[in-house]
Design a protein around this motif. Structure first.
Motif, PDB file in Angstrom:
ATOM      1  N   ASN A   1       0.816  -1.220   0.000  1.00 26.52           N
ATOM      2  CA  ASN A   1       0.000   0.000   0.000  1.00 26.52           C
ATOM      3  C   ASN A   1       0.852   1.274   0.000  1.00 26.52           C
ATOM      4  OD1 ASN A   1      -2.664   0.944  -0.213  1.00 26.52           O
ATOM      5  ND2 ASN A   1      -2.720   1.509   1.953  1.00 26.52           N
ATOM      6  N   GLU A   2       2.051   1.164  -0.522  1.00 31.37           N
ATOM      7  CA  GLU A   2       2.937   2.321  -0.645  1.00 31.37           C
ATOM      8  C   GLU A   2       2.834   2.879  -2.065  1.00 31.37           C
ATOM      9  OE1 GLU A   2       6.559   0.861   2.305  1.00 31.37           O
ATOM     10  OE2 GLU A   2       6.610   0.355   0.168  1.00 31.37           O
ATOM     11  N   LYS A   3       2.948   4.194  -2.179  1.00 34.63           N
ATOM     12  CA  LYS A   3       2.891   4.824  -3.494  1.00 34.63           C
ATOM     13  C   LYS A   3       4.217   4.641  -4.220  1.00 34.63           C
ATOM     14  CE  LYS A   3      -0.615   8.347  -2.579  1.00 34.63           C
ATOM     15  NZ  LYS A   3      -0.905   9.801  -2.529  1.00 34.63           N
ATOM     16  N   VAL A   4       4.127   4.168  -5.447  1.00 37.19           N
ATOM     17  CA  VAL A   4       5.311   3.964  -6.282  1.00 37.19           C
ATOM     18  C   VAL A   4       5.159   4.831  -7.531  1.00 37.19           C
ATOM     19  CG1 VAL A   4       6.662   2.285  -7.589  1.00 37.19           C
ATOM     20  CG2 VAL A   4       5.546   1.604  -5.465  1.00 37.19           C
ATOM     21  N   PHE A   5       6.214   5.552  -7.881  1.00 34.64           N
ATOM     22  CA  PHE A   5       6.197   6.394  -9.071  1.00 34.64           C
ATOM     23  C   PHE A   5       6.872   5.626 -10.211  1.00 34.64           C
ATOM     24  CE2 PHE A   5       5.927   9.194  -5.472  1.00 34.64           C
ATOM     25  CZ  PHE A   5       4.967  10.127  -5.847  1.00 34.64           C
ATOM     26  N   VAL A   6       6.062   5.249 -11.189  1.00 34.32           N
ATOM     27  CA  VAL A   6       6.555   4.452 -12.315  1.00 34.32           C
ATOM     28  C   VAL A   6       6.704   5.350 -13.539  1.00 34.32           C
ATOM     29  CG1 VAL A   6       6.105   2.485 -13.822  1.00 34.32           C
ATOM     30  CG2 VAL A   6       5.404   2.410 -11.418  1.00 34.32           C
ATOM     31  N   SER A   7       7.916   5.423 -14.069  1.00 39.10           N
ATOM     32  CA  SER A   7       8.154   6.230 -15.262  1.00 39.10           C
ATOM     33  C   SER A   7       7.416   5.631 -16.447  1.00 39.10           C
ATOM     34  CB  SER A   7       9.646   6.307 -15.561  1.00 39.10           C
ATOM     35  OG  SER A   7       9.865   6.933 -16.811  1.00 39.10           O
ATOM     36  N   VAL A   8       6.667   6.479 -17.163  1.00 44.15           N
ATOM     37  CA  VAL A   8       5.923   6.020 -18.333  1.00 44.15           C
ATOM     38  C   VAL A   8       6.864   5.429 -19.380  1.00 44.15           C
ATOM     39  CG1 VAL A   8       4.581   6.850 -20.300  1.00 44.15           C
ATOM     40  CG2 VAL A   8       3.937   7.544 -17.994  1.00 44.15           C
ATOM     41  N   ALA A   9       8.065   5.984 -19.486  1.00 46.25           N
ATOM     42  CA  ALA A   9       9.034   5.505 -20.482  1.00 46.25           C
ATOM     43  C   ALA A   9       9.473   4.076 -20.202  1.00 46.25           C
ATOM     44  CB  ALA A   9      10.249   6.421 -20.510  1.00 46.25           C
ATOM     45  N   ASP A  10       9.332   3.594 -18.945  1.00 48.89           N
ATOM     46  CA  ASP A  10       9.752   2.238 -18.583  1.00 48.89           C
ATOM     47  C   ASP A  10       8.668   1.199 -18.858  1.00 48.89           C
ATOM     48  OD1 ASP A  10      12.194   3.202 -17.740  1.00 48.89           O
ATOM     49  OD2 ASP A  10      11.576   3.389 -15.639  1.00 48.89           O
ATOM     50  N   ILE A  11       7.465   1.651 -19.148  1.00 48.23           N
ATOM     51  CA  ILE A  11       6.353   0.719 -19.370  1.00 48.23           C
ATOM     52  C   ILE A  11       6.493   0.068 -20.741  1.00 48.23           C
ATOM     53  CG2 ILE A  11       3.863   0.484 -19.595  1.00 48.23           C
ATOM     54  CD1 ILE A  11       3.593   2.907 -17.733  1.00 48.23           C
ATOM     55  N   ALA A  12       6.418  -1.264 -20.765  1.00 43.07           N
ATOM     56  CA  ALA A  12       6.529  -2.000 -22.031  1.00 43.07           C
ATOM     57  C   ALA A  12       5.154  -2.250 -22.646  1.00 43.07           C
ATOM     58  CB  ALA A  12       7.250  -3.318 -21.808  1.00 43.07           C
ATOM     59  N   TRP A  13       4.218  -2.719 -21.817  1.00 45.49           N
ATOM     60  CA  TRP A  13       2.873  -2.957 -22.322  1.00 45.49           C
ATOM     61  C   TRP A  13       1.883  -2.955 -21.160  1.00 45.49           C
ATOM     62  CZ3 TRP A  13       0.560  -7.972 -21.402  1.00 45.49           C
ATOM     63  CH2 TRP A  13       1.426  -8.915 -20.839  1.00 45.49           C
ATOM     64  N   ILE A  14       0.626  -2.820 -21.499  1.00 43.62           N
ATOM     65  CA  ILE A  14      -0.441  -2.712 -20.506  1.00 43.62           C
ATOM     66  C   ILE A  14      -1.612  -3.563 -20.978  1.00 43.62           C
ATOM     67  CG2 ILE A  14      -2.048  -1.142 -19.337  1.00 43.62           C
ATOM     68  CD1 ILE A  14      -0.067   1.146 -20.037  1.00 43.62           C
ATOM     69  N   ASP A  15      -2.167  -4.351 -20.066  1.00 43.43           N
ATOM     70  CA  ASP A  15      -3.387  -5.065 -20.426  1.00 43.43           C
ATOM     71  C   ASP A  15      -4.452  -4.838 -19.362  1.00 43.43           C
ATOM     72  OD1 ASP A  15      -2.090  -6.589 -18.541  1.00 43.43           O
ATOM     73  OD2 ASP A  15      -2.563  -8.517 -19.445  1.00 43.43           O
ATOM     74  N   ALA A  16      -5.702  -4.974 -19.775  1.00 46.25           N
ATOM     75  CA  ALA A  16      -6.832  -4.617 -18.932  1.00 46.25           C
ATOM     76  C   ALA A  16      -7.513  -5.844 -18.362  1.00 46.25           C
ATOM     77  CB  ALA A  16      -7.834  -3.794 -19.736  1.00 46.25           C
ATOM     78  N   ALA A  17      -8.051  -5.645 -17.158  1.00 46.79           N
ATOM     79  CA  ALA A  17      -8.890  -6.657 -16.511  1.00 46.79           C
ATOM     80  C   ALA A  17      -9.994  -5.899 -15.780  1.00 46.79           C
ATOM     81  CB  ALA A  17      -8.081  -7.516 -15.554  1.00 46.79           C
ATOM     82  N   GLY A  18     -11.067  -5.632 -16.504  1.00 43.61           N
ATOM     83  CA  GLY A  18     -12.148  -4.843 -15.913  1.00 43.61           C
ATOM     84  C   GLY A  18     -11.713  -3.418 -15.684  1.00 43.61           C
ATOM     85  N   ASP A  19     -11.859  -2.951 -14.436  1.00 44.19           N
ATOM     86  CA  ASP A  19     -11.447  -1.592 -14.085  1.00 44.19           C
ATOM     87  C   ASP A  19     -10.017  -1.538 -13.576  1.00 44.19           C
ATOM     88  OD1 ASP A  19     -13.880  -0.620 -14.830  1.00 44.19           O
ATOM     89  OD2 ASP A  19     -14.715  -0.543 -12.803  1.00 44.19           O
ATOM     90  N   TYR A  20      -9.263  -2.596 -13.799  1.00 44.93           N
ATOM     91  CA  TYR A  20      -7.869  -2.626 -13.379  1.00 44.93           C
ATOM     92  C   TYR A  20      -6.972  -2.765 -14.597  1.00 44.93           C
ATOM     93  CZ  TYR A  20      -9.457  -3.287  -8.565  1.00 44.93           C
ATOM     94  OH  TYR A  20     -10.043  -3.110  -7.331  1.00 44.93           O
TER      95      TYR A  20
END
Length: 276
Positions: free
Chosen positions: A175-194
């Motif tokens: 439950n800690e906030k993590v700052f993820v650089s958008v440039a480091d994201i490779a791909w994103i997939d969806a599961a409902g509202d997540y």
């Protein structure tokens, strides 16, 4: 120095006086006479039509005089005014109308050059403002930022703002906030509202809809390959064509993602543009 020619109009009730001033102005390379008039009424009509940068005008004109012409022209499109006269007694009245200069006839080239320096000084900041607006407008179209935001940035020492997210704030398992650089994201997939955010180092779960997340990311970098999947095009290693107008993307580290037929053409175009 203005980047383009300064447009001028000459008004005098004596045709020879008009020609004499025009001949002197022709010796100055960055000014161009676009019109002339011999009476006050014609001067007003022509000035409103042509909207010159500078108006050289005699005081003694048939009908309404030069001072009255300038008074009637007071507006947002008011040109710079240079009064030309054989008499010096009206100079105070002329400068009260914000004239940039008052020339006594006969006008010599040296004195006219001094007037031109004043004209250039007054016009250059205006042209710079116009050029600055055009540049901000173009930058706004590229970045997606409002011009007002870009103007604030220009007067500060901050880095160039961007309408798209540069980081995603995600809560980890503790439950800690993590700052993820958008440039480091490779791909994103969806599961409902997540959304499952995949980076080279770790995967994260973010509670957000696909539609909202897409609105926060740069569409030139993040492209849909399926109704529930999008990829960072800069992370694509290779693409393999399949049957039925589909493709398979190699994202590296053993990750392969299928591109559905609805998005296949767009992804191929992007990859081809990168290799061009």
């Amino acid at each position: 120095m203005p980047s383009s020619l300064i447009s001028a109009m000459v008004v005098d009730d004596e045709p020879l006086a008009i020609e004499g001033l025009k001949l002197r102005l022709q010796k100055i390379p960055d000014i161009h006479v676009i019109g002339q008039a011999e009476d006050g009424d014609s001067a007003i009509a022509l000035c409103q039509e042509l909207q010159p940068d500078v108006l050289f005008i005699d005081l003694n004109l048939p009908g309404i005089n030069g001072l009255e012409v300038v008074q009637s022209l007071q507006s947002d499109n008011m040109p710079l005014v240079v009064f030309v006269s054989a008499h010096s007694e009206y100079a105070l009245d002329a400068f009260e109308l914000s004239a940039i200069d008052y020339l006594l006839k006969p006008v010599n080239l040296g004195r006219l050059q001094q007037t031109m320096e004043r004209i250039r000084e007054r016009l250059t900041p205006l042209e710079r403002d116009q050029e600055k607006f055009k540049l901000l407008q173009a930058l706004g179209e590229v970045s997606g930022m409002d011009i007002s935001e870009l103007q604030d940035w220009l007067s500060s020492d901050k880095p160039l703002p961007n309408a798209n997210q540069q980081e995603l704030i995600i809560k980890n398992q503790d439950n800690e906030k993590v700052f993820v650089s958008v440039a480091d994201i490779a791909w994103i997939d969806a599961a409902g509202d997540y959304m499952c955010i995949h980076t080279d180092a770790e995967n994260y779960i973010l509670r957000i809809t696909m539609k909202k997340l897409i609105s926060q990311l740069d569409e030139r970098i993040f492209q849909r390959i399926h109704k529930s999947t999008m990829v960072n095009v800069n992370k694509i290693v290779s693409i393999q064509s399949l049957g039925n107008n589909e493709s398979m993307l190699d994202m590296g580290e053993g990750v392969k993602l299928k591109v559905s037929r609805n998005y296949n053409a767009a992804i191929k175009t992007i990859i081809e543009s990168r290799s061009a």
